[in-house]
Design a protein around this motif. Structure first.
Motif, short mmCIF file in Angstrom:
data_model
loop_
_atom_site.label_atom_id
_atom_site.label_comp_id
_atom_site.label_asym_id
_atom_site.label_seq_id
_atom_site.Cartn_x
_atom_site.Cartn_y
_atom_site.Cartn_z
N ARG A 310 46.68 14.75 18.51
CA ARG A 310 45.44 15.12 17.83
C ARG A 310 45.74 15.86 16.53
NH1 ARG A 310 40.56 13.92 16.25
NH2 ARG A 310 39.01 15.58 16.43
N ASN A 313 47.40 13.36 13.95
CA ASN A 313 46.48 12.29 13.58
C ASN A 313 45.48 12.78 12.54
OD1 ASN A 313 45.28 9.59 13.99
ND2 ASN A 313 43.54 10.75 14.81
N GLU A 314 44.97 13.99 12.73
CA GLU A 314 44.01 14.55 11.77
C GLU A 314 44.68 14.83 10.43
OE1 GLU A 314 40.70 14.81 12.11
OE2 GLU A 314 41.04 13.73 13.97
N LYS A 317 45.06 11.49 8.64
CA LYS A 317 43.80 10.99 8.09
C LYS A 317 43.44 11.71 6.79
CE LYS A 317 41.13 11.30 11.80
NZ LYS A 317 39.95 11.12 12.69
N LEU A 353 41.98 22.47 7.54
CA LEU A 353 41.77 21.43 8.54
C LEU A 353 42.08 21.95 9.95
CD1 LEU A 353 42.83 17.73 8.20
CD2 LEU A 353 43.37 18.98 10.28
N LEU A 357 40.00 22.82 13.83
CA LEU A 357 40.40 22.23 15.11
C LEU A 357 40.84 23.26 16.15
CD1 LEU A 357 42.59 19.26 13.74
CD2 LEU A 357 40.28 19.09 14.70
#
Length: 442
Positions: A310, A313-314, A317, A353, A357
């Motif tokens: 997770r 992956n973020e 992106k 970011l 999260l």
């Protein structure tokens, strides 16, 4: 061949190019002012006089792109809201290369040579829609090839192309290197000469140690690692293209004297080529420092499947590239600490970011560190020699330099260290691998 005075008999008349197709690229320091552009013109004339079909790719004058970027930043904050429009950013910052290409064309015309400037959209150099960091998709040779084969010297504005939306798109900083290599591949050029402010690729940064040695040949793989790990000689994507299409590269200095080449003297250079062309493969060919690094550590991440996936992956992106990932057990509970390095320019975005999260990932804290550097040793000879890592770690330990993170590939080992030890580490490793004893390239 001397330059004719009759403009109707200009060098480059149709059918006159009888040699090879050559691409020449000149960076910002090489075209910094009119006098420097005049010297570039002399190098170009040498190739044209030899009968070659010549494409020249130019960057903006030294400092010009930075000035244009600053203009965009100031203009975007004058109103009530901050504007971030990459399309207009590209329209502004691409203008520097257009000025340089036009000036060089005029300079060559004044010497009686047939020359014409080309912008990215005129070729057309087709790119993706990622304005500001577009990738080259295609370069049809239908327009450029007939022009240069007829004897016209094509002066191409580097760093730019045309996106599917019909707008100018830029290729990211250093993108003129990529333009040059891509054109060489599309035209089937004999070689692509990259003129810069150094006369080749060195075993390390000569500003750090006077023992640095110029290499006569470097493999594509080694150069790709060097470029991606901090060497400023070539842009990484340009080396990727050269390796994929087997474009032979030469790195030369534009500060050399063109008159010497006209008299038959070979200027110093480094050839970048296939590994098979290199007879003597050094175990280590270079030590490369990178100071534009940062490190992020996520503390006490629950140690269970999917958490790391997770996180990264973020980051992916968001187009944030990470390197040197380390996961270690946390001191308490069933948890782990995850740390990774990234480019310092991406640190703030990554922190923002990850802050969003926190509840989902379940970590307790984020620790960021800008006071780090990456030092790497690179060499195709590492494929068949043991003990390279042991030498590196012992050398750093003997100087009291602590290693924070480690990453490896088949031909490189990189370590993350505190930035204050960067130059000490480079000098020590350069000597430990005997690079100071390499014969200087002829």
């Amino acid at each position: 061949m001397s330059s004719p005075t009759d403009e109707n008999a200009a060098i480059g008349a149709p059918g006159q190019s009888t040699g090879s197709r050559i691409v020449m690229k000149f960076g910002g320091t090489s075209v910094a002012d009119i006098e420097r552009i005049a010297r570039v013109a002399e190098f170009v004339k040498l190739e044209a006089d030899a009968g070659n079909a010549v494409v020249v790719v130019v960057s903006a004058m030294a400092g010009e792109t930075n000035k244009l970027v600053d203009y965009v930043k100031k203009a975007s904050t004058r109103g009530n809201s901050r504007v971030s429009d990459n399309l207009e950013y590209d329209a502004v910052v691409s203008s520097g290369e257009q000025v340089t290409s036009g000036l060089l064309a005029v300079m060559l015309q004044s010497h009686g040579y047939k020359a014409r400037s080309w912008q990215g959209w005129q070729i057309p150099l087709k790119t993706s829609e990622a304005h500001g960091k577009a990738r080259i998709l295609d370069i049809p040779a239908d327009n450029l090839a007939p022009a240069i084969d007829s004897g016209e010297i094509a002066i191409v504005a580097g760093f730019q192309g045309i996106a599917p939306d019909g707008r100018i798109a830029t290729l990211g900083r250093g993108g003129s290197d990529t333009t040059a290599v891509a054109l060489a591949a599309a035209l089937g050029a004999e070689r692509c000469d990259i003129y810069t402010d150094v006369d080749g690729v060195y075993t390390t940064d000569p500003r750090i140690t006077q023992d640095a040695r110029r290499l006569s040949r470097v493999s594509y793989e080694e150069m790709l690692e060097m470029a991606s790990l901090g060497a400023k000689v070539l842009q990484t994507r340009s080396v990727e293209l050269a390796m994929a299409y087997h474009v032979r590269l030469r790195v030369l200095s534009s500060f050399a004297d063109p008159a010497e080449a006209r008299d038959g003297k070979m200027h110093p250079c480094t050839v970048i080529c296939d590994e098979e062309e290199i007879v003597e493969k050094h175990i280590v060919s270079g030590v490369t420092p990178s100071r534009s690094e940062a490190k992020i550590s996520l503390m006490t991440v629950p140690d269970e499947p999917g958490r790391a996936a997770r996180i990264f992956n973020e980051l992916a992106k968001a187009n944030i590239n990470v390197d040197m990932i380390v996961q270690s057990p946390a001191k308490t509970g069933k948890a782990a600490n995850i740390s990774f390095s990234l480019d310092e320019t991406d640190l703030s975005r990554a922190q923002d970011l990850l802050a969003g999260l926190k509840d989902e990932i379940g970590y307790t804290d984020v620790v960021a560190d800008r006071n780090v550097s990456k030092v790497s040793v690179i060499g195709v000879g590492m494929k068949s020699h043991a003990g390279v890592a042991a030498t590196m770690f012992k050398t750093l330990a003997d100087r009291g330099i602590n290693i924070l993170n480690i990453s490896t590939s088949e031909i490189k080992i990189s370590v993350l260290i505190h930035s204050e030890y960067t130059e000490l580490a480079v000098r020590a490793l350069h000597q430990a691998y005997g690079l100071h004893n390499l014969a200087e390239a002829s």
